[in-house]
Scaffold this active site. Structure first.
Site, PDB file in Angstrom:
ATOM      1  CE1 TYR A 109      -3.746   2.513   0.886  1.00  0.00           C
ATOM      2  CE2 TYR A 109      -1.915   3.631   1.963  1.00  0.00           C
ATOM      3  CZ  TYR A 109      -3.189   3.645   1.450  1.00  0.00           C
ATOM      4  OH  TYR A 109      -3.912   4.807   1.498  1.00  0.00           O
ATOM      5  CD  GLU A 197      -5.940   4.507  -1.326  1.00  0.00           C
ATOM      6  OE1 GLU A 197      -6.893   4.251  -2.091  1.00  0.00           O
ATOM      7  OE2 GLU A 197      -6.053   4.546  -0.085  1.00  0.00           O
TER       8      GLU A 197
END
Ligand code: GDP
Ligand code: MN
Length: 390
Positions: A109, A197
């Site tokens: 992530y 993101e």
């Protein structure tokens, strides 16, 4: 403002982030054609909507043949995709992104957000990718790495290397990670983003780093100086009430209640929403008509508020400084007649030309409800709501 995954990938690729090859499709035929054009034996077909959680909602599929690509695309296009990040109506799927499938060895992530506390861009990363950041924070908080970027130096190489080590990367992956995170940071800073993101950022079977998903949001107030970003807006993904207001230059935010608000000044609009709540009601929207509201602008505000089927009362609250109460009153009367209104309208006017404004309201002969103060206006609006059948 949000953009689509394929747009974010194109932007990030331009800054040097590796992404899979892919193409857009607006029809099942085009999706199958994209697969053939890309070649290979596996493709991922992904719904392009302004929401995450597509994978678990059936909006992403790894396909093994052109037929499978065609069939999945056919089932998906034109549908409303409901994910855990949308409301119950979901988001319309009008375009698909077809890309070469990636062989995933590990999912990471990587995110960039604005940390208001430190007034800096903050990088957040984890070796537990694939899940949403909230889940990672709950299930594997120790895996989270946070770094604040000093704007004077930008995201410097040693910081990026430290991040790579903390994520457990090895060999070539370290250099690739340094390049990717610095590229994301530059994209964030140079384009006035509010969020970047990549989830998941994967290590492939061959050991390379690739961004499999990408999300970017931008500061709406900076769009005037980022025309290339502003051009990526997709009104099909926005609340239709907000899209209409945006097109008319009104500051509008759709809410869930039934009291439609037409107010001047953001502060007064917030205060009015509080007063409505205090009086036991729920606002249907935030709307700031701004200074210098002509009768036409007031009409547009009425139309915007009325485009929400939940609205059962309208509350007009104007404290005129730059505005003029007589203009606003004229707009209210004209809108009432033009729209053939039957629902109750509460009007509270104060400030510049208030006497002229009240006169226009009184002499209109329309059943407008008037109020002197903000509290009275909110109470009258709540009281004027049609009683729901029990
Ligand atoms: P999101 O659910 O909206 O965040 O959409 P993602 O783009 O993150 O896709 C959801 C999931 O699909 C990812 O977490 C991956 O596990 C999987 N996925 C996406 N692309 C590929 C791919 O090329 N190969 C494989 N095997 N899985 C993929
Ligand atoms: Mn994702």
């Amino acid at each position: 403002m949000d953009i689509h995954e394929h747009q974010a990938k194109e932007i990030l690729a331009g800054f040097g982030v590796p992404v899979p090859r892919g193409g857009l499709a607006y029809s099942p035929e085009q999706a199958a054609f994209r697969a053939r054009e890309l070649g290979g034996t596996g493709w991922v077909v992904k719904a392009q909507v302004h929401a995450g959680g597509r994978g678990e909602a059936g909006g992403v599929k790894v396909c093994k043949s052109e037929h499978e690509v065609y069939d999945f695309a056919k089932g998906l296009l034109g549908r409303q995709l409901v994910t855990r990040q949308t409301d119950q109506n979901g988001k319309g799927v009008y375009r698909l992104w077809v890309e070469e499938a990636t062989d995933i060895a590990k999912e990471l992530y990587l995110g960039f957000v604005l940390d208001r506390k430190s007034e800096r861009i903050m990088l957040v990363a984890s070796s537990s990718g694939g899940m949403e950041i909230e889940e990672i924070a709950e299930e594997d908080p120790d895996s989270l790495v946070r770094m604040v970027v000093d704007p004077a130096h930008g995201l410097v190489e040693y910081q990026a290397r430290e991040l790579a080590f903390r994520l457990g990367l090895k060999g070539d992956q370290i250099g690739q990670m340094v390049k990717a995170v610095r590229a994301c940071y530059r994209a964030y800073r140079d384009l006035d983003a509010t969020m970047v993101e990549i989830n998941p950022l994967v290590i492939t079977g061959a050991g390379d780093l690739v961004a499999l998903d990408a999300k970017m949001s931008f500061d709406t107030n900076a769009l005037y100086r980022r025309p290339q970003v502003a051009a990526l807006r997709d009104p099909s993904q926005e609340d239709s009430r907000e899209a209409m207001a945006h097109d008319n230059g009104l500051a509008y935010v759709g809410l869930d209640g039934d009291i439609g608000c037409i107010i001047n000044g953001a502060g007064l609009a917030m205060a009015t929403m509080d007063m409505i709540k205090l009086s036991g009601g729920e606002p249907a929207n935030f709307l700031d008509i701004g200074g210098g509201a002509s009768p036409e602008r007031v009409m547009t505000a009425f139309r915007t508020v009325l485009s929400d089927p939940n609205v059962s009362v309208i509350l007009v609250n104007i404290f005129a400084g730059i505005n003029r109460c007589d203009w606003v009153a004229k707009g209210v009367v004209e809108a009432y007649r033009a729209e053939g209104l039957t629902l109750p309208v509460v009007v509270r006017l104060a400030g510049t030309n208030v006497d002229e404004g009240r006169k226009i309201i009184d002499e209109s002969g329309l059943p407008l409800i008037t109020a002197e103060t903000l509290a009275e206006a909110a109470e009258k609006a709540v009281a004027a709501r049609p009683k729901k059948a029990a």
